[in-house]
Motif scaffolding. Structure first.
Motif: not given
Length: 265
Positions: A24, A131, A134-135, A139, A198, A202, A250
């Motif tokens: 990422i 991924k 994780h996203a 969020t 977010a 991402e 982030y």
């Protein structure tokens, strides 16, 4: 309608994620798969360690950051003076089409985000797409943090909602008054801009994602004005809180990924 919205967003964001499931990117940083979050103790503890870092992020502001902050504050001040005019403009320009649009986008500020986040997480787990998993978790954390900040602000700034008064400066003492004194800032705007920011971060490598999510966020925020739920400055500040709290989080994650090369800009 809600399951349909979740499936649409799941389909939209699944394609960009299929190409790279083991890394990422944060600006100039590429995080290995071991740095991607999963729903475990590490992730849950990160709420307690990251929240204070986000709260004190202004301590690390650069001149550019403070300049942007000043511009946001100036914009809020200008809208505060224009709140009544915007209120009158919205009420003077109602139509069936605008009613329909407001009805479609309004749930993106409260009902749809949990569905979108949950759908992404479930899809990530079932397809072993780290991924996407994780996203969804990032969020979710962004949304929790921004919600803490905006709800705390509501308790201190007890501004009256426009559906109860025509005076944009009608307010109560901190922590006093009922739900009608919860206008500032807009929770819907905060929520939808948190999720939009977010997702834009991402999926920044997919060019159509940021314009799509920010368009939906803007329409959702405007719908709150149209429905006389908030003043224009409420919406603006709510959106700003959601956007900048998410970006601050982030940056915290980026610092954890590459602490020696980290630079807050």
């Amino acid at each position: 309608m809600r399951p349909f919205v979740g499936l649409i967003f799941l389909w939209l964001f699944s394609a960009p994620l299929q190409a790279q499931t083991d890394t990422i990117a944060f600006a100039d940083t590429v995080m290995p798969a071991t740095s991607l979050y999963r729903l475990n103790k590490t992730y849950l503890l990160s709420y307690f360690t990251d929240l204070p870092k986000v709260a004190v992020s202004p301590v690390h502001f650069t001149a550019k950051n403070w300049r942007n902050t000043a511009l946001v504050a100036a914009g809020a001040g200008a809208l505060l003076l224009a709140d009544k005019k915007v209120f009158e403009l919205m009420n003077a320009n109602r139509s069936k089409i605008s009613n329909d649009v407001a009805g479609v986008v309004e749930p993106f500020g409260n009902k749809y985000p949990p569905l979108i986040i949950g759908s992404m997480y479930l899809a990530g787990v079932l397809t072993k797409n780290r991924k996407m998993e994780h996203a969804s978790l990032m969020t979710a954390k962004s949304l929790v943090f921004s919600t803490i900040f905006y709800t705390a602000t509501k308790q201190v700034v007890r501004r009256r909602r426009p559906r109860f008064t025509e005076d944009p400066f009608d307010a109560n003492s901190p922590f006093e008054g009922g739900r009608e004194y919860t206008s500032f800032p807009s929770g819907h705007s905060n929520t939808v801009f948190t999720v939009a920011t977010a997702l834009a971060l991402e999926f920044r490598d997919t060019k159509w994602v940021p314009p799509l999510v920010y368009t939906i966020a803007t329409l959702t925020a405007v719908s709150r004005l149209y429905e006389n739920k908030h003043w224009s400055s409420d919406v603006y500040v709510g959106a700003a809180i959601g956007h900048f709290v998410t970006k601050a989080l982030y940056k915290v994650e980026e610092k954890k990924a590459r602490p020696k090369l980290y630079k807050l800009d």
